[in-house]
Write a protein that holds these residues in place. Structure first.
Motif, short mmCIF file in Angstrom:
data_model
loop_
_atom_site.label_atom_id
_atom_site.label_comp_id
_atom_site.label_asym_id
_atom_site.label_seq_id
_atom_site.Cartn_x
_atom_site.Cartn_y
_atom_site.Cartn_z
N ALA A 120 0.83 -1.19 -0.22
CA ALA A 120 0.03 0.09 -0.12
C ALA A 120 0.98 1.05 0.05
O ALA A 120 0.59 2.16 -0.57
N ARG A 121 2.01 1.15 0.51
CA ARG A 121 2.87 2.17 1.03
C ARG A 121 3.58 2.71 -0.43
O ARG A 121 3.75 3.79 -0.96
N HIS A 122 3.87 1.53 -1.24
CA HIS A 122 4.42 1.63 -2.42
C HIS A 122 3.54 2.14 -3.50
O HIS A 122 4.16 2.95 -4.21
N SER A 123 2.29 1.62 -3.56
CA SER A 123 1.31 2.48 -4.52
C SER A 123 1.24 3.99 -3.94
O SER A 123 0.94 4.66 -4.95
N LYS A 124 1.22 4.25 -2.87
CA LYS A 124 1.03 5.59 -2.38
C LYS A 124 2.05 6.54 -2.78
O LYS A 124 2.15 7.58 -3.23
N ASP A 125 3.57 5.86 -2.61
CA ASP A 125 4.58 6.69 -3.03
C ASP A 125 4.46 6.81 -4.42
O ASP A 125 5.03 7.75 -5.01
N MET A 126 3.89 5.69 -5.28
CA MET A 126 3.92 5.63 -6.83
C MET A 126 2.79 6.92 -7.24
O MET A 126 3.28 7.83 -8.19
N ALA A 127 1.72 7.01 -6.50
CA ALA A 127 0.73 8.12 -6.74
C ALA A 127 1.64 9.35 -6.48
O ALA A 127 1.22 10.36 -7.22
N ASN A 128 2.30 9.57 -5.56
CA ASN A 128 2.79 10.86 -5.05
C ASN A 128 3.74 11.28 -6.24
O ASN A 128 3.88 12.23 -6.56
N ARG A 129 4.76 10.03 -6.65
CA ARG A 129 5.53 10.35 -7.66
C ARG A 129 4.92 10.83 -8.89
O ARG A 129 5.40 11.77 -9.52
N HIS A 130 3.76 10.16 -9.37
CA HIS A 130 3.10 10.44 -10.32
C HIS A 130 2.53 11.80 -10.36
O HIS A 130 2.68 12.40 -11.43
N GLU A 154 3.70 14.24 -8.36
CA GLU A 154 4.81 15.23 -8.72
C GLU A 154 5.25 15.39 -10.23
O GLU A 154 5.91 16.33 -10.58
N ILE A 155 5.41 14.44 -10.94
CA ILE A 155 5.93 14.17 -12.20
C ILE A 155 4.65 15.27 -13.04
O ILE A 155 5.19 15.92 -13.97
N HIS A 156 3.48 14.99 -12.79
CA HIS A 156 2.35 15.91 -13.61
C HIS A 156 2.57 17.12 -13.10
O HIS A 156 2.52 18.22 -14.02
N ARG A 157 2.93 17.63 -11.74
CA ARG A 157 3.24 19.15 -11.63
C ARG A 157 4.28 19.55 -12.22
O ARG A 157 4.49 20.63 -12.78
#
Length: 121
Positions: free
Chosen positions: A1-11, A13-16
């Motif tokens: 779950a943490r990994h998917s949360k980190d991925m979502a945050n990274r995603h 951030e890349i969008h921003r």
């Protein structure tokens, strides 16, 4: 779950970052467009001024040439009138001289006749 949360945050951030770069490029393009438009307007105004100045110069030149031509034509008209007057006077003088020559010829012939009569006597 943490990994998917980190991925979502990274995603996210890349969008921003992508949106930020697109916004920067958009702002740069707007600035370049505005600068180019201002430059073209200035150039357009300069060209309009230049062509208007040239047209004014041509109009002034045309007016001067027209005025000079009018003066020359008036002078020619006066010269022609003078020549016509002189020609009329010359014709009248020629007619007077013809009449005078005819009269003298008649008188000369009459004198010749008188001389002929006198020598016969």
């Amino acid at each position: 779950a943490r990994h998917s949360k980190d991925m979502a945050n990274r995603h996210a951030e890349i969008h921003r970052e992508i949106h930020s770069k697109v916004d920067e490029n958009h702002a740069a393009m707007e600035a370049r467009h505005s600068k180019l438009e201002a430059t073209l307007r200035t150039q357009d105004e300069q060209l309009h001024k230049e062509i208007n100045d040239r047209v004014d110069g041509v109009e002034r030149h045309h007016a001067n040439v027209s005025k000079e031509t009018s003066k020359r034509l008036n002078a020619l008209d006066l010269r022609i009138s003078g020549l016509q007057g002189a020609s009329g006077e010359a014709k009248r003088d020629i007619h007077k001289l013809r009449d005078e020559v005819n009269s003298l010829t008649v008188k000369s012939a009459a004198h010749d006749v008188d001389i002929g009569k006198n020598s016969d006597d």
